[in-house]
Enzyme design. Structure first.
Site, mmCIF file in Angstrom:
data_model
loop_
_atom_site.group_PDB
_atom_site.id
_atom_site.type_symbol
_atom_site.label_atom_id
_atom_site.label_comp_id
_atom_site.label_asym_id
_atom_site.label_seq_id
_atom_site.Cartn_x
_atom_site.Cartn_y
_atom_site.Cartn_z
ATOM 1 N N VAL A 85 0.718 -1.345 0.318
ATOM 2 C CA VAL A 85 0.245 0.496 -0.027
ATOM 3 C C VAL A 85 0.951 1.060 -0.401
ATOM 4 C CG1 VAL A 85 -0.092 -0.142 2.461
ATOM 5 C CG2 VAL A 85 -2.196 1.006 0.945
ATOM 6 N N TYR A 87 0.909 6.099 -0.214
ATOM 7 C CA TYR A 87 -0.254 6.979 -0.439
ATOM 8 C C TYR A 87 0.235 8.201 -1.425
ATOM 9 C CZ TYR A 87 -2.239 11.565 0.616
ATOM 10 O OH TYR A 87 -3.037 12.583 0.265
ATOM 11 N N HIS A 88 -0.980 8.367 -2.643
ATOM 12 C CA HIS A 88 -0.948 9.492 -3.479
ATOM 13 C C HIS A 88 -1.409 10.638 -2.736
ATOM 14 C CE1 HIS A 88 1.647 6.526 -5.606
ATOM 15 N NE2 HIS A 88 0.152 5.973 -6.007
ATOM 16 N N LEU A 149 8.184 2.763 -5.776
ATOM 17 C CA LEU A 149 7.969 2.483 -6.958
ATOM 18 C C LEU A 149 7.018 0.796 -6.578
ATOM 19 C CD1 LEU A 149 11.093 3.075 -6.984
ATOM 20 C CD2 LEU A 149 11.285 1.369 -9.267
ATOM 21 N N GLY A 150 6.158 1.176 -8.033
ATOM 22 C CA GLY A 150 5.100 0.082 -8.461
ATOM 23 C C GLY A 150 4.492 -0.134 -9.644
ATOM 24 N N GLY A 161 4.400 2.895 -11.834
ATOM 25 C CA GLY A 161 5.488 4.040 -12.186
ATOM 26 C C GLY A 161 6.450 3.721 -10.646
ATOM 27 N N LEU A 162 6.563 5.541 -10.587
ATOM 28 C CA LEU A 162 6.614 6.240 -9.380
ATOM 29 C C LEU A 162 6.086 6.991 -9.051
ATOM 30 C CD1 LEU A 162 8.748 8.629 -9.697
ATOM 31 C CD2 LEU A 162 9.366 7.483 -11.979
ATOM 32 N N CYS A 179 4.514 0.614 1.575
ATOM 33 C CA CYS A 179 4.928 -0.567 1.493
ATOM 34 C C CYS A 179 4.869 -1.657 2.290
ATOM 35 C CB CYS A 179 6.384 0.159 0.641
ATOM 36 S SG CYS A 179 6.316 1.620 -0.287
#
Length: 239
Positions: A85, A87-88, A149-150, A161-162, A179
């Site tokens: 997991v 957060y954005h 990164l994911g 992406g990042l 993460c």
């Protein structure tokens, strides 16, 4: 996890369409990058999308819900990327590299190494010493994570992406185990002595991607491709 090696970089000869998309809701961008990836063919030019998201928690395909501690009024969306997991939110640069790995001659591990290096090189522009951490993908300054990164690869092409924290409210990270690591500290460029301007950091990040992947950046309209033919048309326009 194998250590990253110094990459062999060719000339900056491949075109890269760069879209700076401003603030966007996550579901709209998710749908657009899935559609772009599904529609692209061997001639589609690679793209890099740079943007901010409205507040959202995203949980990777194998993500465990127990790492989402107290989301409150922030939505949680499970997606097909790797990782746990994160957060954005506003003040964070999210970058979506939509790359054809076969054309670039790269494997997934090398892709991860180069994206991490792009973040490290970007931070070095402001004398911020960032590093990788063995067994925990991403970029760190001291004990705190600054870049995550994911990724997902479909038919040899990347999406997701990042995320690079620049000048944001970090409180939502306390609502999760970032993460998947309990108590992981999180930091951001502004608190490390760098700029609070997303545009300045984006400029450095684009330069780093161009250098590390051999791309020649080409700015594009600040809008998402919305139709199946856009990816093919964009290839012809940018080549």
């Amino acid at each position: 996890m194998n250590a990253c090696r110094e990459p062999h970089i060719g000339p900056m000869s491949r075109p890269l369409v760069v879209r700076r998309l401003g603030r966007q809701p996550y579901p709209r961008v998710l749908e657009a990058m899935r559609a772009f990836t599904d529609a692209r063919d061997a001639d589609t030019v690679d793209e890099l999308w740079l943007l901010e998201h409205e507040p959202v928690f995203t949980l990777g395909q194998a993500g465990r819900s127990e790492h989402v501690l107290a989301p409150g009024d922030i939505p949680v969306i499970q997606v097909e990327r790797g990782g746990q997991v994160t957060y954005h939110g506003p003040g964070q640069i999210v970058g979506y590299p939509l790359f054809d790995l076969r054309r670039l001659g790269l494997g997934v591990r090398e892709l991860v190494c180069r994206i991490e290096q792009a973040i490290i090189d970007t931070l070095a522009e402001w004398n911020i010493a960032a590093v990788r951490r063995e067994g925990a993908p991403g970029v760190y300054v001291g004990d705190a994570k600054v870049g995550a990164l994911g990724l997902r690869v479909r038919r040899g092409c990347t999406f997701h992406g990042l995320a690079l924290n620049v000048a944001m409210d970090l409180e939502p990270f306390r609502r999760i185990n970032p993460c998947g690591f309990q108590g992981l500290a999180v930091t951001q460029v502004l608190d490390l002595g760098g700029p609070g301007s997303l545009a300045a950091v984006e400029d450095a990040l684009v330069d780093a991607f161009a250098r590390l992947f051999g791309f020649r950046p080409q700015p594009a309209a600040a809008e998402l491709p919305t139709r199946k033919c856009d990816a093919v048309a964009g290839a012809g326009d940018a080549a």
